[in-house]
Design a protein around this motif. Structure first.
Motif, mmCIF file in Angstrom:
data_model
loop_
_atom_site.group_PDB
_atom_site.id
_atom_site.type_symbol
_atom_site.label_atom_id
_atom_site.label_comp_id
_atom_site.label_asym_id
_atom_site.label_seq_id
_atom_site.Cartn_x
_atom_site.Cartn_y
_atom_site.Cartn_z
ATOM 1 N N THR A 24 -6.692 5.766 -6.264
ATOM 2 C CA THR A 24 -5.461 5.840 -7.559
ATOM 3 C C THR A 24 -5.606 4.687 -8.239
ATOM 4 O O THR A 24 -5.577 4.046 -8.154
ATOM 5 N N ALA A 25 -5.322 4.964 -9.707
ATOM 6 C CA ALA A 25 -5.750 3.777 -11.010
ATOM 7 C C ALA A 25 -3.990 3.787 -11.549
ATOM 8 O O ALA A 25 -3.411 4.405 -12.632
ATOM 9 N N PRO A 26 -3.201 3.498 -11.330
ATOM 10 C CA PRO A 26 -1.893 3.494 -11.825
ATOM 11 C C PRO A 26 -2.079 2.679 -13.323
ATOM 12 O O PRO A 26 -0.652 2.633 -13.926
ATOM 13 N N ALA A 28 -4.222 2.701 -14.987
ATOM 14 C CA ALA A 28 -5.422 3.071 -16.019
ATOM 15 C C ALA A 28 -5.036 3.725 -17.663
ATOM 16 O O ALA A 28 -3.893 3.389 -17.589
ATOM 17 N N LYS A 29 -5.522 3.193 -18.428
ATOM 18 C CA LYS A 29 -5.702 2.918 -20.182
ATOM 19 C C LYS A 29 -4.803 4.634 -19.933
ATOM 20 O O LYS A 29 -5.540 5.736 -19.750
ATOM 21 N N GLY A 30 -4.111 5.031 -21.371
ATOM 22 C CA GLY A 30 -4.005 6.271 -21.767
ATOM 23 C C GLY A 30 -2.976 6.399 -20.708
ATOM 24 O O GLY A 30 -3.003 7.929 -21.128
ATOM 25 N N LEU A 31 -2.644 6.202 -20.070
ATOM 26 C CA LEU A 31 -1.604 6.588 -19.695
ATOM 27 C C LEU A 31 -0.296 6.973 -19.951
ATOM 28 O O LEU A 31 0.525 6.213 -20.474
ATOM 29 N N SER A 32 0.659 7.968 -19.754
ATOM 30 C CA SER A 32 1.474 9.009 -20.453
ATOM 31 C C SER A 32 2.919 7.993 -19.483
ATOM 32 O O SER A 32 2.481 7.326 -18.215
ATOM 33 N N ALA A 33 4.051 7.183 -19.605
ATOM 34 C CA ALA A 33 4.889 6.544 -19.131
ATOM 35 C C ALA A 33 5.030 7.541 -17.610
ATOM 36 O O ALA A 33 5.746 6.578 -16.183
ATOM 37 N N ARG A 34 5.628 9.113 -17.529
ATOM 38 C CA ARG A 34 5.735 9.982 -16.649
ATOM 39 C C ARG A 34 4.342 9.816 -15.609
ATOM 40 O O ARG A 34 4.440 9.407 -13.760
ATOM 41 N N ARG A 36 2.398 6.975 -15.174
ATOM 42 C CA ARG A 36 2.210 6.319 -14.558
ATOM 43 C C ARG A 36 2.776 5.927 -13.582
ATOM 44 O O ARG A 36 2.971 5.570 -13.001
ATOM 45 N N LEU A 37 4.381 6.959 -13.689
ATOM 46 C CA LEU A 37 4.831 6.869 -12.645
ATOM 47 C C LEU A 37 4.703 7.134 -11.628
ATOM 48 O O LEU A 37 4.764 6.853 -10.411
ATOM 49 N N LEU A 38 3.709 8.323 -12.095
ATOM 50 C CA LEU A 38 3.590 9.135 -11.086
ATOM 51 C C LEU A 38 2.566 8.127 -10.503
ATOM 52 O O LEU A 38 2.021 8.520 -8.866
ATOM 53 N N ALA A 39 1.541 7.826 -10.894
ATOM 54 C CA ALA A 39 1.179 7.289 -9.977
ATOM 55 C C ALA A 39 1.290 6.835 -9.650
ATOM 56 O O ALA A 39 0.764 5.949 -8.354
ATOM 57 N N TRP A 40 2.365 5.012 -9.713
ATOM 58 C CA TRP A 40 2.641 4.325 -9.282
ATOM 59 C C TRP A 40 3.274 5.276 -7.572
ATOM 60 O O TRP A 40 3.480 4.156 -6.108
ATOM 61 N N VAL A 47 -0.034 3.041 0.006
ATOM 62 C CA VAL A 47 0.280 1.926 0.919
ATOM 63 C C VAL A 47 0.982 1.988 2.166
ATOM 64 O O VAL A 47 0.338 1.049 3.032
ATOM 65 N N LEU A 48 2.474 2.327 2.092
ATOM 66 C CA LEU A 48 3.399 2.415 3.667
ATOM 67 C C LEU A 48 2.045 3.537 4.535
ATOM 68 O O LEU A 48 2.216 3.328 5.514
ATOM 69 N N LEU A 49 2.042 4.541 3.909
ATOM 70 C CA LEU A 49 0.527 5.419 4.827
ATOM 71 C C LEU A 49 -0.137 4.324 5.295
ATOM 72 O O LEU A 49 -0.421 4.493 6.645
ATOM 73 N N ALA A 50 -1.270 3.905 5.165
ATOM 74 C CA ALA A 50 -2.417 3.163 5.385
ATOM 75 C C ALA A 50 -1.259 1.698 6.142
ATOM 76 O O ALA A 50 -2.202 1.311 7.733
ATOM 77 N N PHE A 51 0.546 0.772 6.315
ATOM 78 C CA PHE A 51 0.227 -0.723 6.670
ATOM 79 C C PHE A 51 0.808 0.608 8.440
ATOM 80 O O PHE A 51 0.592 -0.255 9.772
ATOM 81 N N ALA A 52 1.101 1.557 8.084
ATOM 82 C CA ALA A 52 1.667 2.905 9.476
ATOM 83 C C ALA A 52 0.493 3.223 10.197
ATOM 84 O O ALA A 52 0.396 2.655 11.567
ATOM 85 N N GLY A 53 -0.593 3.553 9.490
ATOM 86 C CA GLY A 53 -1.882 3.356 10.162
ATOM 87 C C GLY A 53 -2.629 2.417 11.475
ATOM 88 O O GLY A 53 -2.816 1.968 12.090
ATOM 89 N N GLY A 54 -2.319 1.321 10.336
ATOM 90 C CA GLY A 54 -2.471 0.091 10.707
ATOM 91 C C GLY A 54 -1.699 -0.176 12.141
ATOM 92 O O GLY A 54 -2.153 -1.287 13.032
ATOM 93 N N GLY A 55 -0.944 -0.493 12.005
ATOM 94 C CA GLY A 55 0.429 -0.640 12.958
ATOM 95 C C GLY A 55 -0.048 0.244 14.363
ATOM 96 O O GLY A 55 0.160 -0.471 15.536
ATOM 97 N N ALA A 56 -0.409 1.578 13.847
ATOM 98 C CA ALA A 56 -0.198 2.511 15.336
ATOM 99 C C ALA A 56 -1.777 1.686 16.014
ATOM 100 O O ALA A 56 -1.791 1.633 16.829
ATOM 101 N N LEU A 57 -2.975 1.239 14.803
ATOM 102 C CA LEU A 57 -3.857 0.690 15.403
ATOM 103 C C LEU A 57 -3.874 -0.301 16.504
ATOM 104 O O LEU A 57 -4.338 -0.747 17.751
#
Length: 90
Positions: A24-26, A28-34, A36-40, A47-57
């Motif tokens: 994921t590259a929020p 990155a150059k050349g992204l429109s505002a929309r 960029r928002l979707l990438a973010w 990130v939230l899923l990574a935290f949840a997976g790490g928390g499960a471990l």
């Protein structure tokens, strides 16, 4: 049994989240505002899923309270979606 299942599901979710987050590259150059928002939003979700997976471990390793049916269903659902996507991609 439930702790071991949550551990395995957590490994799958964490691995996929880190894999997707890497691509994921929020900023990155050349992204429109929309775009960029979707990438973010996508990056935040992974990130939230990574935290949840790490928390499960971590919870499984350090003897946290046994997982609830809700937690198992949540991680199981994400794992099924991840595996389905991998098979679909070929």
């Amino acid at each position: 049994m439930a702790v071991a299942l949550l551990f395995v599901l957590g490994v799958v979710v964490l691995a996929e989240a880190l894999n997707k987050l890497e691509r994921t590259a929020p900023c990155a150059k050349g992204l429109s505002a929309r775009q960029r928002l979707l990438a973010w939003l996508k990056a935040i979700a992974w990130v939230l899923l990574a935290f949840a997976g790490g928390g499960a471990l971590v919870g499984s390793i350090f003897g946290d309270a046994p997982p609830t049916v809700r937690e198992l269903c949540l991680f199981g659902g994400f794992t099924v979606l991840i595996v389905r996507t991998r098979f679909k991609e070929g």
